[in-house]
Design an enzyme around this catalytic site. Structure first.
Site: not given
Length: 920
Positions: A332, A650
């Protein structure tokens, strides 16, 4: 109540009257009776955690691996054949290892549970027409609640009212800039972008609002992603699969040797079947590495301990070795590679492009012009722009004088960056606010994308200050501030301004425009000043350009990954330009990587995605299920994938990945629960340190294998001499003496190898190939064809050394009595002292042991002292002499033994030097 079946986009577009009817509620909320009934129907507003195994099952799992089962069977066979001490010893090794493994994992899980944050505890909810403070778990669909800056959003809801309301949705979307929310519907860009909707798991950063609850608990978007995470089942880690393979290989070798020796004992020496079986069993047990599980466990535990000091919490022991095998890291951006702190890097005016140093919300930088610090900010256009940045601002930046990295932001990141800019200019905000008190404001909203404040001045005028998106601000401007005067804004000026804005956008920077005007107090009644009047005829001042800067340590971490042949793929919910800018800045990609948006990814076939993943690529504006798809496709290509992140978006990818890494500070509860490793300092560089530890663990297991396998050769050769001489050479090493080496003298030095630190060049090597195995040909050759043969020759020499002193070959070799016991003792002792040299040689593969420190591994030194002490006890304790067939040896024999390790160690150092010079 009617069944809820619509999507969030449908709810956002529906009329409020329709929603009130659908949820059987009113603008002032539910009654207590209605709420109680719905709580029974829908359940509490909580996110279910992943169902964990019972403690008993977790405990039992440590005793049921393939290697553990093999040891249970070996111990049982030993007991059934009347070698009870042997069986008990093997079982004790198994029990100690299983308990130790359980303790390590249980301790890590307890630490993780203490970190996991729950949903907000209290919320202001309308019940019976009154605003009440309730536990967030009691909220139900149809409730109306109030929320303001600083509150977490506990449910999915439709806004009923909103005043300068902004929400940080980074936990859901990965977008680092807060989203402005309003009661009027606009679709926005990407998922969760509806302007009149707010979602569980996000947080209000400015303003206030009231909202109608549409979904709670697992029915929220947050809950749906959590449910997707729960569906994923972890497969065996690469290390577990490799250990199972190794167990099968060693078992096959051991039992094959056992069968060969059983047959040979029957036909060459004419043992009875029972005696031949016990003889063969001893050799089988010798070739089964009883110390493998303790060594693996200790090696992993030592890595976990070292990682804890580096701010990485490892939930399962095997995770750290898996990270060492990683070939791809799907990372990320926001909060992982970047600081999640907006920072202004440029201030652009029609005259100059000023650079701004420093990062984050620390007042530690300067405003620069042509790479020189600006002596003064009194130039008219810059001074007015800074004045606007300071006063047209609702955010506070509380400074921590001891540690500015702990400065506290109360408000939005964008306005926080403006506060830091003003501080770097040396402007005292409190003084300005007293000099220009705010009289009126027109709050920011997502439709006009501007914020305007009106201030009192000392010269009978009102000062109108405006900031906002350039595309919406520039059309309101008629003049341009040029030095000390305002000049008409023509098309040439507009093109220059737009070009500057486009240049910043191309660099992945977010720009913000500033303008002002002065109104005579005699010409306008402040109470009657309208928004249109305030925001017309403005004088344009300039732009600020800001970014969420990369973490300083990310640059080195990315470079280390590149050296280690680990590919990094950025997978973010942020904009393509911003993602590209950060990736290029820290070295993840070259100048022109391929950028794939979530919309484009949706249209790609699996083959197209696989092809795209073979090159440099960035994924931007992706949805949670798309992150999952990327990880899954990489795994199908044979990659070992580590996925990092902090948001609930996520979590599915973290769970699917071979190794999931969550952020401890910024991470959501769901992300931490799904991850295998939690970084307590949110530092991407800690991942690289974990990779190094993981590679060290795998290397240490191979060192252990080399160490224990090489002793198998000198243990087997005496039996070969005995068998093929048809008993003419009495057995130079008994079964109990073989077990003395395997379960006694070898154990502590072998465990010491498990704690060996990574070799200096471990991060300059590529990850091991998927078809590479623990038991490599090089290990087999070195163990059996080099270390093992040398140790066999030395131990055989020691055996015949005693017999030569007793008169051999003039006299036959002793088959019993003191001479025989002394001869077998010297064989045993010679193997032990060869193992002293072996354990030192096994500490490195190619590097010189002198480089890493001859005495740097204290556990190995303690192990060597222990094995010499244990050998001495077996040699000189009468009761043990009888059990292990040992006898006392003299000083000449001890001198010979003490000399054995030195040449063996120095010869191997020469071999390593030769290998480094010609084959590195």
């Amino acid at each position: 109540m009617k069944k809820i079946g619509k999507t969030s986009r449908n709810y956002a577009q529906a009329e409020l009257a329709q929603l009130y009817q659908k949820f059987e509620t009113q603008p002032h909320g539910l009654t207590s009776a209605q709420a109680a009934a719905r709580l029974q129907r829908f359940g509490p507003n909580t996110i279910q955690r992943t169902k964990k195994q019972s403690q008993f099952k977790q405990f039992l799992k440590n005793f049921t691996s393939l290697m553990a089962i093999l040891l249970w069977i070996s111990g049982l066979v030993a007991i059934l054949t009347n070698t009870i001490e042997l069986g008990i010893a093997i079982w004790c090794v198994n029990l100690i290892n299983g308990c130790f493994s359980y303790y390590q994992q249980h301790a890590a899980q307890k630490a993780t549970d203490s970190m996991l944050a729950m949903l907000p505890v209290f919320t202001q909810v309308y019940r019976d027409g009154q605003l009440q403070q309730l536990n967030a778990t009691e909220i139900v669909p149809g409730d109306v609640f109030s929320i303001q800056a600083g509150d977490s959003v506990p449910v999915d809801a439709r806004l009923l009212s909103a005043t300068t309301f902004q929400v940080d949705e980074s936990a859901l979307t990965g977008e680092s800039v807060p989203e402005s929310k309003d009661v009027l519907y606009e679709p926005g860009e990407g998922q969760f972008a509806e302007t009149n909707m707010i979602y569980a798991g996000t947080a209000a950063v400015s303003g206030k609002a009231t909202a109608l609850v549409l979904a709670t608990g697992m029915q929220t978007e947050f809950g749906k992603i959590a449910a997707l995470t729960h569906q994923q089942k972890k497969t065996l880690s690469p290390l577990q699969r490799e250990l199972n393979r190794l167990t099968k290989q060693l078992s096959l070798i051991a039992f094959s040797i056992g069968i060969v020796f059983f047959i040979a004992a029957l036909f060459f020496v004419h043992y009875t079947a029972a005696k031949a079986f016990i003889f063969a069993l001893g050799l089988v047990v010798a070739f089964i590495p009883e110390g493998l599980l303790p060594t693996v466990t200790l090696s992993l535990a030592q890595g976990v301990k070292r990682m804890a000091k580096k701010h990485a919490l490892v939930k399962e022991l095997n995770s750290i070795e898996t990270l060492g095998e990683t070939t791809v890291i799907c990372s990320d951006k926001t909060g992982t590679l970047t600081q999640n702190q907006m920072t202004i890097t440029h201030v652009w005016t029609p005259l100059h492009d000023y650079q701004v140093t420093g990062q984050g919300y620390q007042i530690n930088g300067k405003i620069m012009l042509d790479n020189q610090p600006l002596a003064s900010t009194t130039t008219s256009e810059l001074e007015k722009l800074l004045l606007t940045a300071a006063l047209d601002n609702d955010t506070k930046l509380e400074l921590n004088q001891q540690d500015q990295s702990k400065n506290k932001l109360i408000g939005t990141p964008t306005e926080g960056a403006l506060c830091a800019l003003v501080g770097k200019a040396g402007i005292k905000l409190h003084t300005l606010q007293q000099k220009y008190p705010r009289l009126k404001e027109f709050p920011f909203d997502s439709r006009r994308k501007r914020m305007t404040t009106v201030h009192q001045t000392t010269n009978k005028t009102y000062l109108v200050l405006v900031k906002g998106a350039l595309s919406d601000l520039l059309p309101k401007c008629t003049h341009l501030q040029f030095k000390e005067q305002a000049i008409p804004l023509d098309e040439t000026h507009k093109r220059k301004i737009n070009t500057a804005n486009q240049d910043f956008a191309a660099q992945g920077l977010r720009s913000l425009g500033f303008a002002y005007k002065e109104i005579s107090q005699d010409q306008v009644n402040l109470n009657e000043l309208t928004l249109d009047a305030a925001e017309s005829g403005l004088t344009f001042l300039g732009l600020t350009a800001m970014t969420d800067p990369p973490r300083p340590e990310a640059y080195k971490a990315v470079e280390m990954c590149r050296q280690a042949h680990i590919k990094i793929i950025m997978v973010t919910g942020d904009s393509p330009l911003t993602a590209k800018s950060v990736a290029q800045k820290i070295g993840i990609t070259a100048s022109e990587p391929r950028i794939v948006t979530g919309a484009e990814l949706e249209k790609m076939s699996t083959d197209e995605l696989s092809h795209a993943l073979s090159g440099e690529i960035i994924f931007a504006r992706v949805a949670p299920e798309q992150k999952y798809r990327i990880v899954s496709t990489l795994q199908d290509q044979g990659e070992i994938v580590a996925a990092t992140g902090d948001g609930v978006n996520d979590a599915p990818a973290l769970k699917k990945a071979d190794i999931g890494v969550a952020m401890g500070k910024m991470g959501t509860d769901v992300a931490k629960d799904a991850a295998d490793i939690i970084l307590t300092d949110d530092n991407f560089a800690s991942i690289v340190a974990a990779v190094e530890e993981g590679r060290a663990v795998y290397s240490n297991i191979q060192k252990f294998l080399l160490y224990i396998l090489n002793s198998n050769v000198p243990e087997a050769v005496p039996s070969l001499l005995f068998l093929f001489s048809r008993g003419a050479i009495p057995l130079p090493l008994t079964v109990m003496q073989i077990l003395t080496v395997d379960l006694g003298t070898d154990m502590l030095p072998a465990l010491g190898l498990g704690s060996e630190r990574a070799e200096p060049n471990v991060m300059q090597q590529p990850p091991r190939a998927r078809d590479a195995h623990l038991l490599r040909r090089s290990i087999i050759w070195k163990a059996f064809g080099w270390y093992g043969l040398v140790a066999s020759a030395v131990s055989a020499l020691a055996y015949f050394f005693v017999n030569i002193q007793a008169g051999w070959p003039q006299q036959v070799l002793a088959a019993s009595g003191p001479i025989y016991k002394e001869a077998t003792t010297m064989t045993l002792a010679a193997i032990v002292f060869c193992q002293i040299a072996a354990v030192m040689n096994c500490r490195t593969q190619k590097e010189s042991v002198f480089r890493i420190g001859l005495f740097s591994n204290h556990q190995i030194l303690i192990g060597i002292i222990f094995e010499v002490a244990l050998l001495s006890i077996l040699i000189y304790t009468p009761i043990l002499q009888e059990a292990f067939n040992t006898g006392a040896i003299g000083w000449q024999e001890w001198c010979m033994l003490l000399l054995i390790p030195i040449p063996l160690f120095l010869i191997e150092e020469l071999r390593k030097m030769f290998s480094r010079k010609f084959f590195n």
